[in-house]
Enzyme design. Structure first.
Site, PDB file in Angstrom:
ATOM      1  CD  GLU A 326      -2.558  -1.297   2.659  1.00  0.00           C
ATOM      2  OE1 GLU A 326      -3.701  -1.766   2.638  1.00  0.00           O
ATOM      3  OE2 GLU A 326      -2.007  -0.881   3.694  1.00  0.00           O
ATOM      4  CB  CYS A 417      -8.112   1.618   8.531  1.00  0.00           C
ATOM      5  SG  CYS A 417      -7.509   1.035   6.924  1.00  0.00           S
TER       6      CYS A 417
END
Length: 680
Positions: A326, A417
Site C-alpha cells: 500500500e 480503517c
C-alpha cells in the site's frame, strides 16, 4: 488571556506549562466549531455522514466484536474476537467523527451512546494507563502480532502506539466538541505512561505505524504539558537508527522503508513506503517543526512534499501507487489499472497539506488539498454513505474472464480503517475553510456558510454564497460590527491560473481563455496576488460584498512524459472536479473511447443524476469490434463523463480517467493469456 491558557486552566494544568510554548504555526485555522456550513455540495455529505455513516460504523463495530474486545478486556476474560490488534482504533475514529458531528448536529441519543462506549474504553484501561485489548483480555496469550511483553513488537507489528495515537486524536476532538473530559482523562493517563516509558535514557522505538506523534502534539496543545511534545519529537527522531535492517537491500521490509525507518528523518527527501503511515509521519514532522522551530526538520518535510507533488501524485489527488505494501512507488510510477490509492492515504494527505499551508501560507498546499477532497477522498465513500472503497482505481477494463475481479463498494472490510477514517474526516471539514494570521484572513475553501471571527479584537462575520464546485461565481459578504481594516486573502485556485498541479507532473493541454475577475461592491477591482491569494486590503464596512468569478472551462489535462501509463492520453477537469467515463453512460464500455485534441465538451447540470452533478458530453470516436467479421472500426459516439468521485454507484463495469488522444496501436490479448492472468 490566550485560548490555550484558558484550556489549560480548565484542565487543571499549571499555567506555567503553556509559557514553554514559544513557537507555533504562523497561520492558525479557524476552528471547526466556529464555521457553519450551508451549501448544497458538502452539507448533504456531512448530514449523510451523521445520519448514515457514523451509525453504520458503530453498528459494525458492535457486530464485528470490536466493542466486545473492550468488554472482555475490562473483565480480563475471553479471547480477542477480531482479526487485527489495531481494531480498537475503529471505535476511537468513529467516536472522533461522532464528536465533530455533535457540534454540528446536537443529538442526545448519540451523545449518550458515545458516553457508554467511552465508559467501556475506560474500564478496559489497565491501572497504569496501558490500553490495548489485544493483550489485556488475556495477557498470557496476547495477539500473535503483540509479542510476549508490552511494546516488544511496536516497531513492526503490534500497533500499540498506533492505537494510542487514535485514542488521543479522538479524545481531543471529543473534548473540543463537547467540553467533556471523560475520554480525555483516559487519553492523558495513557499518554503519561507512554512518556514515562519512552524517551532519552528509556525505551526507544520508531513506531511502526505512525500517528501517535500527531496525537501527542494535540494533547500538548490542549494541556501545554511539554513531555507530550518532546516525546512526539523523540519518536520522529528514532527513525533510521535500527541496525537490524540492511539499508542497501531493495526489499522494503528489510531496509525499513515500508514504515519510513530506512534513514533518519533529517536525511529523508522522498515520499516513500506505506502511504498512510508516511503522510501521518510527515504531518507530525510539520507539527513538531512548527512547535519547536526545528528548521532542519522543516527542510526535510518540504523536500518530501515537493517529491510527492512533482512525481508521486495521481491526477485525482490519490497517493500510494503500489498495492504490495500500500505504498508509494518510484518516481513517476503511477499506473492506472493497478493504482492503489488507499482512501486512508487521502485522509492523511488532507491533514498534511493543511499543516503545510499553516507553515508557509502558500495556496499550492490548499490546491492539492482541494484536489484530494473533491476527487480522491470522496470517491472512497458511496453516495449511500455506507459503502466504501478501500483502494481507488483509475481504470477498470472488463472482459468475460475478469467479471469477478471488477471492484464493488463494500459495507465493511476485515481491515476497516477507511470507513472509520472517513467518518472522522467529514464533520471536521468546517475547520479547513478559513485561517488567520494577524491582519490576514484567508479564504481557502469555497463552501457556503458563515463564520464569526475576531480580527484585532474586532468582531467580523464572513459569509459565503456560491454553487461551487459546479459554478465559479463566488460571493463573500464581509460584516464587521464597525469599520475594520484588514486583508481578505481569497485563494485563486491553481486550476484557474493555468496550473493543473503545483509542479510539472500535470499540465493543461491549452491555456485558459478567461481570467479571474474580482469586484467589490459591484466595482471591478485590480488586485495583487501573494502566494496564490488575491490580497484585498481595505477598510471594510458592514455588508461589503466581494464577488469573484472563476472560469469554469472544461480542461484537458496531460501528464509529464515520464508517467508512462499516461503517455498520449488526456484527462478531463472542470473547476476542481476530475472526470471519468463510466460504463453506464457509454454503451457498456469505456476502454474504447478516444478524445482527440480538438474535442469540445458541453457541460450541463443534471440534478437527478448521482445526487446532482455537472455532466460533460462530447461527440468522439470509439473503437468497435465486429466479432462476426473479425474486424475493428471507429464510429462517432456521444461520450458522457461524470465526476470521478461518483463512479461505481450504479453497479459494476468499466471506468477510465485517462483517454487516448489518438489510436497509435491495437493491443490484442488472447483468451488463453487472460486465463493465465486470472490464475495468477
Amino acid at each position: 488571556m490566550s485560548k490555550l491558557l484558558l484550556t489549560a486552566l480548565a484542565l487543571g494544568v499549571a499555567a506555567t506549562a503553556t509559557a514553554q510554548q514559544r513557537t507555533d504555526y504562523p497561520i492558525q485555522a479557524v476552528a471547526f466549531t466556529k464555521v457553519k456550513l450551508a451549501d448544497n455540495f458538502w452539507l448533504p455529505r456531512l448530514k449523510t455522514n451523521t445520519e448514515v455513516t457514523i451509525p453504520a460504523s458503530f453498528e459494525r463495530c458492535e457486530a464485528t466484536n470490536r466493542v466486545k474486545n473492550f468488554e472482555m478486556a475490562a473483565a480480563k476474560s475471553g479471547k480477542f474476537a477480531t482479526t487485527f490488534p489495531f481494531d480498537d482504533t475503529d471505535i476511537y475514529k468513529t467516536i472522533e467523527g461522532a464528536s465533530y458531528s455533535l457540534s454540528l448536529y446536537p443529538d442526545k441519543k448519540l451523545e449518550s451512546y458515545v458516553d457508554e462506549l467511552i465508559a467501556k474504553v475506560g474500564k478496559a484501561q489497565e491501572p497504569d494507563g496501558y490500553l490495548y485489548t489485544a493483550r489485556t483480555i488475556d495477557p498470557a496469550h496476547p495477539h500473535a502480532w503483540a509479542g510476549k511483553e508490552r511494546w516488544e513488537k511496536e516497531r513492526e507489528l503490534s500497533h500499540e502506539l498506533y492505537n494510542s495515537g487514535h485514542l488521543y486524536e479522538s479524545a481531543v476532538a471529543h473534548y473540543e466538541a463537547t467540553g467533556r473530559k471523560n475520554l480525555l482523562d483516559i487519553a492523558l493517563k495513557n499518554a503519561d505512561l507512554v512518556c514515562a516509558t519512552f524517551g532519552p535514557g528509556k525505551r526507544a522505538v520508531a513506531p511502526g505505524h505512525e500517528i501517535v506523534e500527531m496525537g501527542l502534539v494535540k494533547l500538548y496543545r490542549v494541556t501545554g504539558k511539554p513531555e507530550y511534545l518532546s516525546t512526539a519529537k523523540f519518536f520522529i527522531e528514532q527513525r533510521g537508527h535500527y541496525q537490524g535492517y540492511d539499508p542497501k537491500s531493495p526489499d522494503v521490509w528489510k531496509n525499513g522503508s515500508y514504515w519510513q525507518d530506512h534513514k533518519p528523518v533529517y536525511d529523508q527527501r522522498e515520499a516513500i513506503g506505506h502511504a498512510v503511515r508516511a503522510e501521518y509521519l510527515y504531518s507530525a514532522m510539520a507539527d513538531v517543526a512548527a512547535l519547536t522551530g526545528d528548521k532542519k526538520m522543516l527542510a526535510s518535510v518540504d523536500s518530501i512534499w515537493n517529491n510527492m507533488v512533482s512525481k508521486k501524485l495521481y491526477v485525482t489527488g490519490g497517493t500510494g501507487a503500489v498495492p504490495g505494501g500500500e505504498r508509494f512507488g518510484g518516481n513517476y510510477e503511477l499506473p492506472n489499472t493497478t493504482a492503489y490509492n488507499e482512501t486512508c492515504a487521502s485522509v492523511a494527505n488532507v491533514y498534511w497539506n493543511q499543516r503545510m499551508f499553516q507553515l508557509h501560507g502558500d495556496s499550492k498546499y490548499i490546491d492539492v488539498m482541494e484536489k484530494v477532497l473533491y476527487n480522491g477522498l470522496i470517491s472512497g465513500v458511496g453516495l449511500d454513505g455506507k459503502s466504501f472503497f478501500y483502494s481507488n482505481a483509475m481504470q477498470i477494463k472488463n472482459s468475460a474472464v475478469f467479471k469477478e475481479s471488477e471492484p464493488a463498494r463494500a459495507g465493511w472490510f476485515e481491515c476497516s480503517c477507511c470507513p472509520t477514517n472517513l467518518a472522522r474526516l467529514f464533520p471536521s471539514l468546517p475547520g479547513y475553510v478559513y485561517a488567520q494570521k494577524d491582519n490576514d484572513v484567508y479564504v481557502n475553501l469555497f463552501i457556503n456558510g458563515s463564520t464569526d471571527l475576531s480580527v484585532k479584537k474586532q468582531p467580523v462575520r464572513l459569509t459565503q454564497q456560491n454553487n461551487y464546485p459546479w459554478n465559479g461565481d463566488l460571493k463573500f459578504t464581509v460584516a464587521p460590527t464597525s469599520t475594520a481594516e484588514f486583508n481578505l486573502l481569497v485563494r485563486i485556485p491553481g486550476w484557474s491560473r493555468n496550473e493543473a498541479i503545483p509542479s510539472d507532473l500535470y499540465s493543461f493541454a491549452s491555456p485558459i481563455t478567461q481570467q479571474v475577475s474580482i469586484k467589490v461592491n459591484g466595482k471591478p477591482l485590480t488586485y495583487t496576488v501573494r502566494n496564490g491569494y488575491a490580497v484585498l486590503a481595505r477598510k471594510w464596512r458592514k455588508n461589503d460584498v466581494v464577488e469573484v468569478a472563476l472560469p469554469m472551462e472544461v480542461r484537458k489535462v496531460v501528464a509529464n512524459p515520464n508517467v508512462r501509463d499516461d503517455a498520449g492520453k488526456v484527462a478531463l477537469q472542470r473547476g476542481p472536479i476530475v472526470y471519468c467515463a463510466e460504463w453506464k453512460d457509454n454503451g457498456g464500455k469505456t476502454s474504447n473511447i478516444i478524445v482527440p485534441a480538438a474535442t469540445t465538451f458541453t457541460a450541463a447540470f443534471k440534478p437527478d443524476v448521482l445526487n446532482g452533478i455537472t455532466e460533460l458530453t462530447a461527440t468522439v470516436p470509439v473503437v468497435k469490434v465486429d466479432a462476426a467479421n473479425n474486424s475493428i472500426s471507429t464510429v462517432q459516439q456521444i461520450l458522457t463523463a461524470i465526476p470521478y468521485y461518483a463512479w461505481a454507484n450504479r453497479g459494476k463495469g468499466e471506468m477510465t480517467v485517462w483517454f487516448p488522444a489518438k489510436i497509435t496501436d491495437v493491443d490484442l490479448v488472447t483468451q488463453k493469456v487472460e486465463e493465465k492472468i486470472v490464475a495468477k
